[in-house]
Design a protein around this motif. Sequence first.
Motif, PDB file in Angstrom:
ATOM      1  N   HIS A  70       0.840  -1.211   0.000  1.00 45.83           N
ATOM      2  CA  HIS A  70       0.000   0.000   0.000  1.00 45.83           C
ATOM      3  C   HIS A  70       0.872   1.257   0.000  1.00 45.83           C
ATOM      4  CE1 HIS A  70      -3.840  -1.879   0.021  1.00 45.83           C
ATOM      5  NE2 HIS A  70      -3.716  -2.425   1.223  1.00 45.83           N
ATOM      6  N   GLN A  71       1.935   1.205  -0.800  1.00 49.75           N
ATOM      7  CA  GLN A  71       2.865   2.317  -0.903  1.00 49.75           C
ATOM      8  C   GLN A  71       3.144   2.639  -2.367  1.00 49.75           C
ATOM      9  OE1 GLN A  71       4.683   4.034   1.872  1.00 49.75           O
ATOM     10  NE2 GLN A  71       2.868   3.160   2.851  1.00 49.75           N
ATOM     11  N   GLY A  72       3.563   3.885  -2.613  1.00 49.63           N
ATOM     12  CA  GLY A  72       3.999   4.286  -3.939  1.00 49.63           C
ATOM     13  C   GLY A  72       5.384   3.730  -4.227  1.00 49.63           C
ATOM     14  N   SER A 238       3.339  -0.263 -19.258  1.00 58.00           N
ATOM     15  CA  SER A 238       3.711   0.719 -18.226  1.00 58.00           C
ATOM     16  C   SER A 238       4.490   0.081 -17.082  1.00 58.00           C
ATOM     17  CB  SER A 238       2.456   1.418 -17.668  1.00 58.00           C
ATOM     18  OG  SER A 238       1.841   2.192 -18.644  1.00 58.00           O
ATOM     19  N   ILE A 239       5.409  -0.816 -17.421  1.00 58.66           N
ATOM     20  CA  ILE A 239       6.204  -1.467 -16.385  1.00 58.66           C
ATOM     21  C   ILE A 239       7.542  -0.750 -16.221  1.00 58.66           C
ATOM     22  CG2 ILE A 239       5.141  -3.742 -16.466  1.00 58.66           C
ATOM     23  CD1 ILE A 239       7.114  -4.620 -18.525  1.00 58.66           C
ATOM     24  N   ALA A 240       8.132  -0.902 -15.041  1.00 61.39           N
ATOM     25  CA  ALA A 240       9.413  -0.281 -14.678  1.00 61.39           C
ATOM     26  C   ALA A 240       9.324   1.239 -14.637  1.00 61.39           C
ATOM     27  CB  ALA A 240      10.526  -0.730 -15.625  1.00 61.39           C
ATOM     28  N   MET A 241       8.106   1.767 -14.453  1.00 59.31           N
ATOM     29  CA  MET A 241       7.913   3.216 -14.337  1.00 59.31           C
ATOM     30  C   MET A 241       7.344   3.597 -12.970  1.00 59.31           C
ATOM     31  SD  MET A 241       6.172   4.148 -17.993  1.00 59.31           S
ATOM     32  CE  MET A 241       6.700   3.402 -19.531  1.00 59.31           C
ATOM     33  N   GLY A 242       7.126   2.623 -12.101  1.00 56.30           N
ATOM     34  CA  GLY A 242       6.523   2.882 -10.806  1.00 56.30           C
ATOM     35  C   GLY A 242       5.014   3.023 -10.862  1.00 56.30           C
ATOM     36  N   ILE A 243       4.461   3.040 -12.068  1.00 54.22           N
ATOM     37  CA  ILE A 243       3.027   3.289 -12.249  1.00 54.22           C
ATOM     38  C   ILE A 243       2.176   2.150 -11.697  1.00 54.22           C
ATOM     39  CG2 ILE A 243       1.214   3.500 -13.998  1.00 54.22           C
ATOM     40  CD1 ILE A 243       3.271   5.061 -15.698  1.00 54.22           C
ATOM     41  N   MET A 244       2.507   0.924 -12.076  1.00 53.36           N
ATOM     42  CA  MET A 244       1.692  -0.213 -11.653  1.00 53.36           C
ATOM     43  C   MET A 244       1.810  -0.475 -10.151  1.00 53.36           C
ATOM     44  SD  MET A 244      -0.157  -1.080 -14.052  1.00 53.36           S
ATOM     45  CE  MET A 244      -0.307  -0.697 -15.786  1.00 53.36           C
ATOM     46  N   ILE A 245       2.929  -0.063  -9.556  1.00 57.70           N
ATOM     47  CA  ILE A 245       3.042  -0.151  -8.101  1.00 57.70           C
ATOM     48  C   ILE A 245       2.086   0.852  -7.466  1.00 57.70           C
ATOM     49  CG2 ILE A 245       4.573   0.271  -6.127  1.00 57.70           C
ATOM     50  CD1 ILE A 245       6.862  -0.804  -7.774  1.00 57.70           C
ATOM     51  N   ALA A 246       2.084   2.077  -8.000  1.00 58.58           N
ATOM     52  CA  ALA A 246       1.185   3.110  -7.482  1.00 58.58           C
ATOM     53  C   ALA A 246      -0.272   2.692  -7.603  1.00 58.58           C
ATOM     54  CB  ALA A 246       1.419   4.423  -8.235  1.00 58.58           C
ATOM     55  N   SER A 344       4.033   8.845  -4.266  1.00 50.42           N
ATOM     56  CA  SER A 344       5.330   8.690  -3.593  1.00 50.42           C
ATOM     57  C   SER A 344       5.567   9.833  -2.611  1.00 50.42           C
ATOM     58  CB  SER A 344       6.456   8.654  -4.629  1.00 50.42           C
ATOM     59  OG  SER A 344       6.384   7.485  -5.420  1.00 50.42           O
ATOM     60  N   LEU A 345       5.223  11.058  -3.004  1.00 54.83           N
ATOM     61  CA  LEU A 345       5.368  12.203  -2.108  1.00 54.83           C
ATOM     62  C   LEU A 345       4.444  12.084  -0.900  1.00 54.83           C
ATOM     63  CD1 LEU A 345       5.515  15.137  -4.717  1.00 54.83           C
ATOM     64  CD2 LEU A 345       7.425  14.084  -3.490  1.00 54.83           C
ATOM     65  N   ILE A 346       3.240  11.591  -1.150  1.00 57.66           N
ATOM     66  CA  ILE A 346       2.284  11.406  -0.054  1.00 57.66           C
ATOM     67  C   ILE A 346       2.817  10.398   0.959  1.00 57.66           C
ATOM     68  CG2 ILE A 346      -0.010  10.514   0.539  1.00 57.66           C
ATOM     69  CD1 ILE A 346      -0.990  11.617  -2.171  1.00 57.66           C
ATOM     70  N   LYS A 348       5.985   9.167   1.357  1.00 60.74           N
ATOM     71  CA  LYS A 348       7.320   9.415   1.911  1.00 60.74           C
ATOM     72  C   LYS A 348       7.345  10.626   2.835  1.00 60.74           C
ATOM     73  CE  LYS A 348      11.839   9.031   2.257  1.00 60.74           C
ATOM     74  NZ  LYS A 348      12.462   7.891   2.987  1.00 60.74           N
ATOM     75  N   PHE A 349       6.652  11.686   2.449  1.00 64.62           N
ATOM     76  CA  PHE A 349       6.762  12.941   3.188  1.00 64.62           C
ATOM     77  C   PHE A 349       5.475  13.361   3.899  1.00 64.62           C
ATOM     78  CE2 PHE A 349       9.722  13.160  -0.462  1.00 64.62           C
ATOM     79  CZ  PHE A 349      10.923  13.193   0.250  1.00 64.62           C
ATOM     80  N   ASN A 350       4.497  12.463   3.965  1.00 61.49           N
ATOM     81  CA  ASN A 350       3.230  12.733   4.640  1.00 61.49           C
ATOM     82  C   ASN A 350       2.535  13.989   4.105  1.00 61.49           C
ATOM     83  OD1 ASN A 350       3.423  10.501   6.365  1.00 61.49           O
ATOM     84  ND2 ASN A 350       4.679  11.638   7.829  1.00 61.49           N
ATOM     85  N   MET A 351       2.679  14.223   2.826  1.00 59.88           N
ATOM     86  CA  MET A 351       2.028  15.375   2.207  1.00 59.88           C
ATOM     87  C   MET A 351       0.570  15.049   1.897  1.00 59.88           C
ATOM     88  SD  MET A 351       5.081  16.471  -0.455  1.00 59.88           S
ATOM     89  CE  MET A 351       4.269  17.948  -1.035  1.00 59.88           C
ATOM     90  N   SER A 352      -0.267  16.056   1.872  1.00 60.05           N
ATOM     91  CA  SER A 352      -1.644  15.853   1.431  1.00 60.05           C
ATOM     92  C   SER A 352      -1.647  15.675  -0.084  1.00 60.05           C
ATOM     93  CB  SER A 352      -2.507  17.061   1.804  1.00 60.05           C
ATOM     94  OG  SER A 352      -2.118  18.197   1.049  1.00 60.05           O
ATOM     95  N   ARG A 353      -2.690  15.071  -0.613  1.00 61.98           N
ATOM     96  CA  ARG A 353      -2.784  14.877  -2.058  1.00 61.98           C
ATOM     97  C   ARG A 353      -2.765  16.219  -2.791  1.00 61.98           C
ATOM     98  NH1 ARG A 353      -3.905  11.596  -6.132  1.00 61.98           N
ATOM     99  NH2 ARG A 353      -3.680   9.831  -4.703  1.00 61.98           N
ATOM    100  N   LYS A 354      -3.467  17.182  -2.256  1.00 62.93           N
ATOM    101  CA  LYS A 354      -3.528  18.487  -2.923  1.00 62.93           C
ATOM    102  C   LYS A 354      -2.153  19.148  -2.975  1.00 62.93           C
ATOM    103  CE  LYS A 354      -8.370  19.265  -1.723  1.00 62.93           C
ATOM    104  NZ  LYS A 354      -9.351  20.116  -1.002  1.00 62.93           N
ATOM    105  N   LYS A 355      -1.431  19.127  -1.856  1.00 62.15           N
ATOM    106  CA  LYS A 355      -0.109  19.746  -1.812  1.00 62.15           C
ATOM    107  C   LYS A 355       0.872  19.007  -2.715  1.00 62.15           C
ATOM    108  CE  LYS A 355       3.522  21.222   1.396  1.00 62.15           C
ATOM    109  NZ  LYS A 355       3.979  21.252   2.820  1.00 62.15           N
ATOM    110  N   ALA A 356       0.815  17.664  -2.682  1.00 57.16           N
ATOM    111  CA  ALA A 356       1.724  16.859  -3.505  1.00 57.16           C
ATOM    112  C   ALA A 356       1.461  17.090  -4.991  1.00 57.16           C
ATOM    113  CB  ALA A 356       1.564  15.375  -3.167  1.00 57.16           C
TER     114      ALA A 356
END
Length: 477
Positions: A70-72, A238-246, A344-346, A348-356
């Motif tokens: 459940h991570q980016g 869309s593999i090896a782009m981090g997309i499918m993990i997200a 990933s920003l959300i 890793k850095f506990n940012m809100s979706r809007k701010k990220a």
Amino acid sequence: MAERRISFSGRFGFVLAAAGSAVGLGNIWRFPYLAAKDGGGIFLLVYLVLALTFGFTLLTAEVAIGRKTHQGPLTAYDHLKKSKFSKVLGILACVVPFLILPYYCDIGGWVLKYFVAFLTGHGMDAAEDGYFTGFITGEVEPIIYMIIFLAIIAGIIYIGVQKGIELSSRILMPVLLVLIIGVAVFSMFISHTDESGVTTTGLDGLKVLFIPNFDGMTFQKFIQVVVDAMGQLFFSLSIAMGIMIAYGSYVKKEANLVKSINQIEIFDTAVAFLAGTMIIPAVYVFQGSEGMQASGPSLMFVSLPKVFAEMGWIGNIVGAVFFAMVLFAAITSAISILEAVVTSLIDKFNMSRKKATISESLVGMVLALIVCFGYNILYFELRLPNMSDTQNGQILDVMDYISNSVLMPIVAIMTCILIGWILTPKTVIDECQLNGEKLGRKGLFTIMIKFVAPVFLFLLFLQSSGIFRMLGISYFG
């Protein structure tokens, strides 16, 4: 404060979003060119086999990693196994979409410009020599279209997973599919009689796509077909782009992951084949075999407008429909690219979706501006290692080379090492079978992730990065 992880409302929403990510510009402007270049049916067969083996393996691994953690992409690998290796892998997996986003938004702006041109009845202008070059070298217009395109995808990401990403996919993907099928059917049944009285039909072009052409096919050329097909899978799935993990991180634990992955494979492969059906017959009818030698921007923004112009008055309508379809494909793919960084920003850095979303969109816009300026005030010529002696690259090409030809194969190789040897394939298999489902290709997955895929990926890296070329090795093309 970090927001609670919100999931897709159901499996169908996830499949549409993931398929929307996979159905992008790579399918539309690269797949048809490779199919025509690599023996038609030969390429299609090789691609299909690789999609069911190589592509299935990496797609399964990435989606399972996302749901399990459940991570980016930036933090997912480290949640699986805390080590320097996993940290580096996470960073590289996040850098890939970060680099792709700016120039993808520039290209998305190009698509938007051509859609507007055809929609307003100026398709004939777009077919004139120098139109494309004149547009991208401009200092104002490309920036305006890029900002509009970026604003569209940023707005969708800003709204959220269910009301933004999922809802837009539920609307855009069915429309996109209808447009693709419509253009493909039209392309198959067009005809043209040249000055010598010879009539060529779309069905003649369809034979070029589907009938295997063994003329001049050697073992060396066949290896090149395999390498081309494998490289195309990165764009197609869309593999090896981090997309499918997200996207995998937003899948509910009770969802059937195995069915979802199978459906993404089927959807994407079908659209890739339809892209060939759309483009190759039309180009072959009006420009013959020579016209099919174009790929990338030269195919979409130079060759195809000329094809539409030769259709007469109906070409403007067909062109508008075609670029509407391409625009939708670009939007759904760009959404996934931006989301890979935002999530990933959300995380890793506990940012809100809007701010990220705002933060990454602003950074992406600055970099996209630099890419735009690469065609005018920052113009330079650089021959990259994977380019021929007659080619030169600009800022866009440099970013594309680093992300697609270097980092993506490295990320995929490191993923195989992490899952295949450090954690063992059981980590992914157990996640896929979490609710009692059966992963039908379990044995295949294990063999591919541990042995076959790393070797193939290493060869792909040597080829795509231009290392073979620099070493004077011509065996792989």
